[in-house]
Scaffold this active site. Sequence first.
Site, PDB file in Angstrom:
ATOM      1  N   THR A  13       0.852  -1.189   0.000  1.00 16.57           N
ATOM      2  CA  THR A  13       0.000   0.000   0.000  1.00 16.57           C
ATOM      3  C   THR A  13       0.894   1.247   0.000  1.00 16.57           C
ATOM      4  O   THR A  13       1.982   1.242   0.583  1.00 16.57           O
ATOM      5  CB  THR A  13      -0.941   0.023   1.220  1.00 16.57           C
ATOM      6  OG1 THR A  13      -0.164   0.181   2.421  1.00 16.57           O
ATOM      7  CG2 THR A  13      -1.759  -1.245   1.314  1.00 16.57           C
ATOM      8  N   GLY A  14       0.422   2.289  -0.696  1.00 17.52           N
ATOM      9  CA  GLY A  14       1.196   3.533  -0.746  1.00 17.52           C
ATOM     10  C   GLY A  14       2.559   3.324  -1.369  1.00 17.52           C
ATOM     11  O   GLY A  14       3.577   3.682  -0.772  1.00 17.52           O
ATOM     12  N   SER A  15       2.577   2.756  -2.591  1.00 19.58           N
ATOM     13  CA  SER A  15       3.873   2.381  -3.184  1.00 19.58           C
ATOM     14  C   SER A  15       4.221   3.174  -4.440  1.00 19.58           C
ATOM     15  O   SER A  15       5.044   2.742  -5.235  1.00 19.58           O
ATOM     16  CB  SER A  15       3.905   0.877  -3.469  1.00 19.58           C
ATOM     17  OG  SER A  15       2.700   0.437  -4.048  1.00 19.58           O
ATOM     18  N   THR A  16       3.621   4.350  -4.610  1.00 18.37           N
ATOM     19  CA  THR A  16       3.995   5.155  -5.774  1.00 18.37           C
ATOM     20  C   THR A  16       5.267   5.953  -5.521  1.00 18.37           C
ATOM     21  O   THR A  16       5.847   6.513  -6.445  1.00 18.37           O
ATOM     22  CB  THR A  16       2.856   6.130  -6.163  1.00 18.37           C
ATOM     23  OG1 THR A  16       2.495   6.895  -4.996  1.00 18.37           O
ATOM     24  CG2 THR A  16       1.647   5.389  -6.688  1.00 18.37           C
ATOM     25  N   GLY A  18       8.582   6.868  -2.217  1.00 18.15           N
ATOM     26  CA  GLY A  18       9.108   6.676  -0.867  1.00 18.15           C
ATOM     27  C   GLY A  18       9.447   5.228  -0.538  1.00 18.15           C
ATOM     28  O   GLY A  18       9.883   4.438  -1.378  1.00 18.15           O
ATOM     29  N   GLY A  20       7.491   2.745   0.303  1.00 18.65           N
ATOM     30  CA  GLY A  20       6.632   1.742  -0.340  1.00 18.65           C
ATOM     31  C   GLY A  20       7.143   1.364  -1.720  1.00 18.65           C
ATOM     32  O   GLY A  20       7.186   0.179  -2.087  1.00 18.65           O
ATOM     33  N   SER A 141       7.359   2.923  12.742  1.00 16.21           N
ATOM     34  CA  SER A 141       8.353   4.001  12.822  1.00 16.21           C
ATOM     35  C   SER A 141       9.016   3.897  14.194  1.00 16.21           C
ATOM     36  O   SER A 141       8.440   3.309  15.121  1.00 16.21           O
ATOM     37  CB  SER A 141       7.655   5.357  12.711  1.00 16.21           C
ATOM     38  OG  SER A 141       8.483   6.405  13.192  1.00 16.21           O
ATOM     39  N   TYR A 154       0.473  11.051  15.276  1.00 12.80           N
ATOM     40  CA  TYR A 154       1.161  10.070  14.418  1.00 12.80           C
ATOM     41  C   TYR A 154       1.785   8.962  15.276  1.00 12.80           C
ATOM     42  O   TYR A 154       1.588   7.772  15.007  1.00 12.80           O
ATOM     43  CB  TYR A 154       2.241  10.797  13.613  1.00 12.80           C
ATOM     44  CG  TYR A 154       3.201   9.899  12.854  1.00 12.80           C
ATOM     45  CD1 TYR A 154       2.831   9.313  11.647  1.00 12.80           C
ATOM     46  CD2 TYR A 154       4.499   9.668  13.318  1.00 12.80           C
ATOM     47  CE1 TYR A 154       3.721   8.508  10.943  1.00 12.80           C
ATOM     48  CE2 TYR A 154       5.396   8.869  12.625  1.00 12.80           C
ATOM     49  CZ  TYR A 154       5.001   8.292  11.431  1.00 12.80           C
ATOM     50  OH  TYR A 154       5.886   7.504  10.738  1.00 12.80           O
TER      51      TYR A 154
HETATM   52  P1  NAD Z   1       5.463   9.053   1.507  1.00 14.80           P
HETATM   53  O1  NAD Z   1       4.564  10.175   1.897  1.00 14.80           O
HETATM   54  O2  NAD Z   1       6.683   9.335   0.715  1.00 14.80           O
HETATM   55  O3  NAD Z   1       4.622   7.948   0.749  1.00 14.80           O
HETATM   56  C1  NAD Z   1       3.402   7.511   1.292  1.00 14.80           C
HETATM   57  C2  NAD Z   1       2.641   6.801   0.221  1.00 14.80           C
HETATM   58  O4  NAD Z   1       1.358   6.481   0.741  1.00 14.80           O
HETATM   59  C3  NAD Z   1       2.429   7.603  -1.035  1.00 14.80           C
HETATM   60  O5  NAD Z   1       2.547   6.737  -2.151  1.00 14.80           O
HETATM   61  C4  NAD Z   1       0.991   8.102  -0.866  1.00 14.80           C
HETATM   62  O6  NAD Z   1       0.376   8.363  -2.099  1.00 14.80           O
HETATM   63  C5  NAD Z   1       0.374   6.911  -0.183  1.00 14.80           C
HETATM   64  N1  NAD Z   1      -0.846   7.165   0.552  1.00 14.80           N
HETATM   65  C6  NAD Z   1      -1.060   8.049   1.575  1.00 14.80           C
HETATM   66  N2  NAD Z   1      -2.347   7.983   1.966  1.00 14.80           N
HETATM   67  C7  NAD Z   1      -2.935   7.018   1.186  1.00 14.80           C
HETATM   68  C8  NAD Z   1      -4.235   6.482   1.104  1.00 14.80           C
HETATM   69  N3  NAD Z   1      -5.200   6.917   1.899  1.00 14.80           N
HETATM   70  N4  NAD Z   1      -4.480   5.502   0.182  1.00 14.80           N
HETATM   71  C9  NAD Z   1      -3.505   5.049  -0.622  1.00 14.80           C
HETATM   72  N5  NAD Z   1      -2.251   5.531  -0.594  1.00 14.80           N
HETATM   73  C10 NAD Z   1      -1.984   6.505   0.295  1.00 14.80           C
HETATM   74  O7  NAD Z   1       5.809   8.280   2.841  1.00 14.80           O
HETATM   75  P2  NAD Z   1       7.128   7.497   3.291  1.00 14.80           P
HETATM   76  O8  NAD Z   1       8.040   8.465   3.946  1.00 14.80           O
HETATM   77  O9  NAD Z   1       7.630   6.647   2.195  1.00 14.80           O
HETATM   78  O10 NAD Z   1       6.487   6.596   4.439  1.00 14.80           O
HETATM   79  C11 NAD Z   1       5.980   5.297   4.206  1.00 14.80           C
HETATM   80  C12 NAD Z   1       5.699   4.673   5.558  1.00 14.80           C
HETATM   81  O11 NAD Z   1       6.903   4.655   6.317  1.00 14.80           O
HETATM   82  C13 NAD Z   1       4.668   5.449   6.378  1.00 14.80           C
HETATM   83  O12 NAD Z   1       3.825   4.551   7.062  1.00 14.80           O
HETATM   84  C14 NAD Z   1       5.523   6.235   7.364  1.00 14.80           C
HETATM   85  O13 NAD Z   1       4.840   6.493   8.552  1.00 14.80           O
HETATM   86  C15 NAD Z   1       6.683   5.272   7.565  1.00 14.80           C
HETATM   87  N6  NAD Z   1       7.937   5.904   8.017  1.00 14.80           N
HETATM   88  C16 NAD Z   1       8.560   6.860   7.278  1.00 14.80           C
HETATM   89  C17 NAD Z   1       9.749   7.430   7.752  1.00 14.80           C
HETATM   90  C18 NAD Z   1      10.515   8.485   6.973  1.00 14.80           C
HETATM   91  O14 NAD Z   1      11.461   9.083   7.527  1.00 14.80           O
HETATM   92  N7  NAD Z   1      10.204   8.735   5.709  1.00 14.80           N
HETATM   93  C19 NAD Z   1      10.283   7.026   8.976  1.00 14.80           C
HETATM   94  C20 NAD Z   1       9.613   6.045   9.704  1.00 14.80           C
HETATM   95  C21 NAD Z   1       8.444   5.500   9.204  1.00 14.80           C
END
Ligand code: NAD
Length: 264
Positions: A13-16, A18, A20, A141, A154
């Site tokens: 999920t959310g893999s476009t 970051g 994911g 996280s 969060y």
């Molecule tokens: P990001 O914002 O870069 O990507 C998040 C993705 O989720 C995007 O593809 C977005 O389109 C999608 N998304 C958000 N809401 C959605 C919905 N309702 N339906 C479908 N898709 C949805 O985030 P990231 O930084 O890659 O984080 C990914 C995960 O890792 C998250 O759960 C975040 O809490 C966790 N995380 C991130 C970090 C960090 O430093 N980046 C650190 C710890 C944990």
Amino acid sequence: MDLHLTKKIALITGSTKGIGKAIAIELAREGADVIINGRRDAEVQAVVAELQADFPQVTIQGVAADLAKTADQERLFTEIPHIDILINNMGIFQPMDYFEIDDATWNKFFEVNVLAGNALARHYLPKMLQQDFGRIIFIASEEAVMPSGEMPQYSMTKSMNLSLAKSLSKLTVATHVTVNTIMPGSTLTEGVAKMLHDMYADTDLPEDQWEADFMKNHRSRSQIQRLIRPEEIGRFTAFVASPDHGAFSGEALRMDGGLVPTIF
Ligand code: NAD
């Protein structure tokens, strides 16, 4: 190392973008058929095309859906009736002043970061148990175990991910299905790159020193003193998803560069 993921079907999920997207890439590299998800169809299709070109030996599908919405979840279940690996990665985060967080905001974080992944697990877990193989991995996280206080709405949801995954793992006893959580520390995604830009663009500090300065002044406890790269989380997630690694079960796995100062 061959992770024996060939022909396993993985939904991330959310893999476009970051973390994911990085997980999707590593699973595809290991031979898994991958389902990309994001809310906007154009973005989903662009990532599907990119990964399909890079990994022609696997099947890449896409589902544009807001998985926090019940109707979109139902459509996903119809379009994708079967998966072997569920990566509950999508999540929202935003630093906020506690006194400014209203109930609607608390609910939104709960819905996107907890309830959506729970609904997907509730749907796919019985089928995994039936076939006696499956992997469910929540991406939490370090905030789950070390709330910074910068975004309580969060941190709460990330602690909940740990509890939920542990409860679900109790349903898998003596099967080849596992449920685990991975806790990344600060990771260089597009969102974090933008945050660095916003913090430093108007300063005299050269761009190649932004990351080091951020780590020194805002993540001083990190032992690696650099941001984690998304592909590091991707590779570790693929490792945990491997059928060879079923001894990870009900675990909360840290990959935070030493940010959390305690042993456990
Ligand atoms: P990001 O914002 O870069 O990507 C998040 C993705 O989720 C995007 O593809 C977005 O389109 C999608 N998304 C958000 N809401 C959605 C919905 N309702 N339906 C479908 N898709 C949805 O985030 P990231 O930084 O890659 O984080 C990914 C995960 O890792 C998250 O759960 C975040 O809490 C966790 N995380 C991130 C970090 C960090 O430093 N980046 C650190 C710890 C944990």
